[in-house]
Write a protein that holds these residues in place. Structure first.
Motif, PDB file in Angstrom:
ATOM      1  N   MET A  79      35.927  46.075  40.677  1.00  0.00           N
ATOM      2  CA  MET A  79      36.039  46.072  39.211  1.00  0.00           C
ATOM      3  C   MET A  79      37.057  45.032  38.779  1.00  0.00           C
ATOM      4  SD  MET A  79      37.204  49.176  36.664  1.00  0.00           S
ATOM      5  CE  MET A  79      35.807  50.172  37.092  1.00  0.00           C
ATOM      6  N   ASN A  80      36.773  44.319  37.717  1.00  0.00           N
ATOM      7  CA  ASN A  80      37.708  43.346  37.187  1.00  0.00           C
ATOM      8  C   ASN A  80      38.791  44.042  36.396  1.00  0.00           C
ATOM      9  OD1 ASN A  80      38.757  40.826  36.418  1.00  0.00           O
ATOM     10  ND2 ASN A  80      37.753  41.036  34.440  1.00  0.00           N
TER      11      ASN A  80
ATOM     12  N   ASP B 142      41.366  28.875  43.925  1.00  0.00           N
ATOM     13  CA  ASP B 142      40.524  30.067  44.051  1.00  0.00           C
ATOM     14  C   ASP B 142      39.167  29.761  44.655  1.00  0.00           C
ATOM     15  OD1 ASP B 142      42.318  31.995  42.540  1.00  0.00           O
ATOM     16  OD2 ASP B 142      42.014  30.459  41.001  1.00  0.00           O
ATOM     17  N   ALA B 143      38.732  28.496  44.557  1.00  0.00           N
ATOM     18  CA  ALA B 143      37.406  28.135  45.073  1.00  0.00           C
ATOM     19  C   ALA B 143      37.444  26.732  45.654  1.00  0.00           C
ATOM     20  CB  ALA B 143      36.357  28.228  43.973  1.00  0.00           C
ATOM     21  N   PHE B 144      36.776  26.570  46.779  1.00  0.00           N
ATOM     22  CA  PHE B 144      36.692  25.310  47.510  1.00  0.00           C
ATOM     23  C   PHE B 144      35.209  24.956  47.576  1.00  0.00           C
ATOM     24  CE2 PHE B 144      37.634  23.456  52.061  1.00  0.00           C
ATOM     25  CZ  PHE B 144      37.149  22.217  51.653  1.00  0.00           C
ATOM     26  N   ILE B 145      34.828  23.875  46.875  1.00  0.00           N
ATOM     27  CA  ILE B 145      33.433  23.488  46.781  1.00  0.00           C
ATOM     28  C   ILE B 145      33.008  22.711  48.030  1.00  0.00           C
ATOM     29  CG2 ILE B 145      31.718  22.209  45.435  1.00  0.00           C
ATOM     30  CD1 ILE B 145      32.871  24.610  43.981  1.00  0.00           C
TER      31      ILE B 145
ATOM     32  N   VAL C  61      37.600  36.507  43.703  1.00  0.00           N
ATOM     33  CA  VAL C  61      36.510  35.952  42.902  1.00  0.00           C
ATOM     34  C   VAL C  61      35.274  36.829  43.062  1.00  0.00           C
ATOM     35  CG1 VAL C  61      35.014  33.956  42.517  1.00  0.00           C
ATOM     36  CG2 VAL C  61      37.418  33.619  43.153  1.00  0.00           C
ATOM     37  N   ALA C  62      34.728  37.269  41.940  1.00  0.00           N
ATOM     38  CA  ALA C  62      33.553  38.143  41.962  1.00  0.00           C
ATOM     39  C   ALA C  62      32.468  37.579  41.050  1.00  0.00           C
ATOM     40  CB  ALA C  62      33.931  39.555  41.503  1.00  0.00           C
TER      41      ALA C  62
ATOM     42  N   ALA D  34      41.792  41.390  39.978  1.00  0.00           N
ATOM     43  CA  ALA D  34      43.210  41.482  40.364  1.00  0.00           C
ATOM     44  C   ALA D  34      43.390  42.229  41.671  1.00  0.00           C
ATOM     45  CB  ALA D  34      44.009  42.169  39.251  1.00  0.00           C
ATOM     46  N   ARG D  35      42.401  43.000  42.092  1.00  0.00           N
ATOM     47  CA  ARG D  35      42.543  43.764  43.340  1.00  0.00           C
ATOM     48  C   ARG D  35      41.928  43.037  44.523  1.00  0.00           C
ATOM     49  NH1 ARG D  35      40.054  49.514  42.196  1.00  0.00           N
ATOM     50  NH2 ARG D  35      38.258  48.160  41.787  1.00  0.00           N
ATOM     51  N   GLY D  36      41.436  41.750  44.307  1.00  0.00           N
ATOM     52  CA  GLY D  36      40.734  41.037  45.370  1.00  0.00           C
ATOM     53  C   GLY D  36      41.582  40.765  46.579  1.00  0.00           C
TER      54      GLY D  36
END
Length: 536
Positions: A1-2, A269-272, A514-515, A534-536
């Motif tokens: 959950m976000n 947060d993300a690596f393309i 990231v979801a 936030a719980r990732g």
């Protein structure tokens, strides 16, 4: 959950609440602020391996430019998840029986990022700009009569209706409109230009708008609160779009090792598009997840058919026979991709048993052809770069395999911008190159075939191929188009203007926070409908 960031009160609201409490007013709740939108205050940091080239959709562009701008601008139509074309800013599209008139009905209540309501007049203005001979729009040749067709008129009979009239029918008219490398033929507001008529930045209709571009460092987008989403679920580049995160910051990190370190440390947060080797490593970590998707991106060895040495088809064919292309695909991608010697992507519905046929390694046959051609060990320069590791790794393998047949390959490693310039000008002997996804086989063949004198970037200059390609762009008969694509594949295997190696399997590596992210075949990462948990 976000779990959204807890809302904070602005100074005026805090003062009012304090006053209410101090006076003991029972009505103090009236001063409470409404809950902040999901993702308020959040910034998602996304790695890109080079800065964008401009903010002009379909103009001075590359893949990174396209990937950023799909969040900012939209066109009348867009690609669906299955790569078919669906309405985007249009609510519906009607085509006349003769295929020469397209009528677009616009959706209600769509707004530009400056608050102006989208009208048919805005569509006419945007298209008039695209169709100017000096526009620099990548896809102008497909709409000005040089290629697919010619747009004769773009009219707005009502504020909600746009009519396109074209010179000759085309099975690909809407597909060309939807191409991401064409900027999706984005509709932008007049305020995208300055008083001098020069481009400033896009004022589009997308879920995000440009907040700041710090050249060489990052480009940051921020949520457009007035965005009007389509009612459907997410569907390719159309369907429902929701900016769950307030800011998207595309951070320029050219070095893949640095990008990986930043991902592991939480700096991004993300690596393309991490390398296949990195994907294997990342799958063993508990703080990172990797989305891997078969895509239509094509990796190929280009051979300059006007070169004094390579103009002899026997030399080109010998090089193709010297290569173990299944092994190249397997080694370069760590087993994530299989060989495909066809320009038609293996994920295409037009990928047939004929398309699956390709080159089979034959060292003896290669040597025989070289002897017939009188090849005496002359050096062949092979251009590659290290921005795309697959290209450099493929080039090294090509060099080693070719040497077994007595072909002397000399690697020339360039930065990507220089290589792209050399490709555009046709200034190379051979080149390891990567093509971004094209959605229809006609477009795949179009990007590599044509008149070299007019467009030096073209690889395959064949009148017979051009005739077949032209028919494939007009015919609406799927069976006939399949025959044409099969014939084109067989002819390319004979002409060898290039050796297609494989279609990539694109990956995006993310922090566990990231979801909602999902890759898809055209290899265009979408960060709407994505959350930071936030719980990732």
């Amino acid at each position: 959950m976000n779990l959204p960031t807890p809302p904070s009160l602005p100074p005026a609201a805090r003062a009012a609440a304090a006053l209410a409490l101090g006076l003991g007013l029972a009505a103090s709740a009236a001063f409470a602020q409404a809950p902040a939108p999901a993702g308020a205050g959040q910034t998602m940091r996304i790695q890109i391996n080079s800065d964008i080239r401009s903010t002009d959709p379909g103009g001075n562009r590359d893949d990174n430019t396209d990937n950023v701008l799909i969040h900012v601008v939209e066109g009348l139509v867009a690609l669906r998840e299955d790569t078919s074309v669906g309405p985007m800013l249009a609510s519906k599209v009607d085509t006349s029986a003769d295929g020469l008139t397209y009528t677009f009905t616009l959706r209600d209540s769509v707004k530009f990022q400056n608050g102006a309501v989208l009208t048919a007049d805005d569509v006419v203005w945007s298209w008039q700009r695209y169709l100017k001979p000096t526009s620099g729009w990548r896809c102008l040749p497909e709409f000005d009569g040089k290629g697919m067709t010619k747009v004769l008129a773009v009219e707005a009979p009502t504020p909600k209706t746009v009519v396109f009239k074209i010179e000759r029918p085309s099975a690909l008219f809407l597909t060309m409109m939807a191409r991401p490398d064409c900027g999706g033929a984005a509709i932008v507001h007049r305020s995208s230009l300055g008083a001098d008529g020069q481009w400033k930045e896009p004022v589009g209709t997308g879920p995000y708008k440009i907040k700041e571009w710090k050249r060489g460092q990052y480009i940051e987008l921020t949520r457009f609160d007035g965005y009007s989403s389509r009612p459907e679920a997410r569907d390719g580049l159309t369907g429902g779009k929701k900016a769950e995160i307030e800011n998207l910051r595309f951070v320029v990190i050219p070095d893949s090792a640095a990008a990986k370190a930043a991902l592991y440390s939480g700096g991004i947060d993300a690596f393309i598009s991490p390398s296949p080797a990195d994907v294997v490593e990342m799958r063993g970590r508990s703080d990172v997840r990797v989305d891997t998707t078969p895509v239509m991106t094509m990796v190929a060895l280009l051979l300059q058919t006007t070169d004094p040495l390579l103009k002899d088809v026997r030399v080109r064919r010998a090089l193709a026979l010297a290569l173990d292309t299944p092994e190249i695909a397997k080694s370069v991608t760590e087993g994530l991709s299989a060989v495909n010697n066809s320009v038609v992507p293996s994920s295409s519905p037009f990928y047939s048993a004929v398309q699956a046929g390709g080159y089979k390694r034959d060292i003896a046959g290669a040597k025989k052809l070289l002897a017939e051609a009188g090849y005496r060990g002359q050096s062949i320069k092979l251009v590659a770069n290290k921005r795309y590791e697959a290209l450099y790794s493929a080039a090294v393998l090509v060099q080693a395999m070719a040497s077994e047949a007595g072909i002397n390959i000399e690697l020339e490693v360039l930065d990507w911008a220089t290589q792209l310039d050399r490709y555009t000008k046709g200034q190379y002997q051979s080149m390891a190159f990567i093509y971004s996804a094209r959605i229809d086989p006609s477009l795949n063949y179009e990007m590599v075939s044509g008149d070299k004198a007019a467009q030096p970037r073209k690889v395959w200059d064949s009148a017979a191929a051009q005739t077949r390609l032209t028919e494939s762009m007009v015919s609406r008969d799927k069976a006939r188009r399949q025959v044409l694509f099969d014939e084109l594949h067989k002819q390319m295997l004979q002409d060898v203007p290039m050796v297609v190696l494989f279609n990539a399997s694109d990956a995006t590596a993310m922090r566990k926070s990231v979801a909602g992210f999902k890759g898809w075949a055209p290899a265009k990462p979408r960060f709407w409908n994505v959350r930071l948990d936030a719980r990732g």
